[in-house]
Design an enzyme around this catalytic site. Sequence first.
Site, PDB file in Angstrom:
ATOM      1  N   PRO A  94      27.052 -15.332  37.662  1.00  0.00           N
ATOM      2  CA  PRO A  94      27.152 -16.045  38.942  1.00  0.00           C
ATOM      3  C   PRO A  94      27.103 -15.119  40.150  1.00  0.00           C
ATOM      4  CG  PRO A  94      28.815 -16.842  37.397  1.00  0.00           C
ATOM      5  CD  PRO A  94      28.201 -15.623  36.783  1.00  0.00           C
ATOM      6  N   GLU A 121      35.331 -15.183  30.382  1.00  0.00           N
ATOM      7  CA  GLU A 121      35.616 -15.151  31.812  1.00  0.00           C
ATOM      8  C   GLU A 121      34.581 -14.323  32.574  1.00  0.00           C
ATOM      9  OE1 GLU A 121      37.856 -16.569  34.989  1.00  0.00           O
ATOM     10  OE2 GLU A 121      38.012 -17.058  32.856  1.00  0.00           O
ATOM     11  N   ARG A 159       5.554 -19.619  31.812  1.00  0.00           N
ATOM     12  CA  ARG A 159       4.451 -20.501  32.226  1.00  0.00           C
ATOM     13  C   ARG A 159       3.506 -19.818  33.213  1.00  0.00           C
ATOM     14  NH1 ARG A 159       4.349 -23.938  36.195  1.00  0.00           N
ATOM     15  NH2 ARG A 159       3.864 -25.682  34.773  1.00  0.00           N
ATOM     16  N   ASP A 174       2.118 -25.160  41.895  1.00  0.00           N
ATOM     17  CA  ASP A 174       3.464 -25.674  41.661  1.00  0.00           C
ATOM     18  C   ASP A 174       4.291 -25.666  42.940  1.00  0.00           C
ATOM     19  OD1 ASP A 174       3.192 -26.236  39.012  1.00  0.00           O
ATOM     20  OD2 ASP A 174       4.054 -24.352  38.308  1.00  0.00           O
TER      21      ASP A 174
END
Length: 254
Positions: A94, A121, A159, A174
């Site tokens: 994160p 954690e 991709r 895209d």
Amino acid sequence: MSVWTATVLTLFPEMFPGPLGHSLAGRALAAGHWNFSAIDIREFATDAHRTVDDAPFGGGPGMVMKPDPLFESVEHVRKSAALDETAPVVLLTPQGRRFNQRIAEEFSELADIVLICGRYEGVDERVGQHLATDEISIGDYVLGGGELAAMVVIDAVARLVPGVVGSAESPANDSHTTGLLQHPLYTRPPDFRGMDVPEVLLSGHHAEIARWQRREALRRTLERHEAEAQRARDAMAEAKATSSGTRCSMSSVS
């Protein structure tokens, strides 16, 4: 000629390839357009119990992934898989930089990538400081581990590899690749439960259709960015109000 290769270091190798083994990515994987391997971090634990986590120094909730199995696993992969020396070692966390299309394009131009899936954690800080060459987050929310994040990164990058998507134009057009969100898409039937397809799309006038698609892509992009900007302004106002309230409380105490 070598193909783009993703190596995932995980406590749950049985989760892979998962969705990556299906649809476009799966067919391209089977055809050899890209390559993949999942390495079990526990194989590099140094004790009989194959321990990969321990309590954090200084106290606190949860357990922390130990550095030694992670360093050993990366060193093993670099030696045994003959990775390109420029191959990044990416810690999925994160705290990382937000993954986006630009980063996917950056990774697709490399020969290899190593992805470390965190658990518990978190991961010992020394992994991020001295082992990982990059840290990536796929968004501001909490997952049980880095495995799903690794799949997101691999799918987005794979991709872009030649041969994975049937038409070379498809990835180039895209959303986010062009800097704009994709325009609305419609297919048959032209009238579904009273919901009609815009007439311009049925006109056969290619120049008008292209203008409509461009206009709608711009509208969508501006609307989303404005909504995000408003959320950011609201969050800043809330943080400022909370900070002011804290200062007032401290002043009262003193």
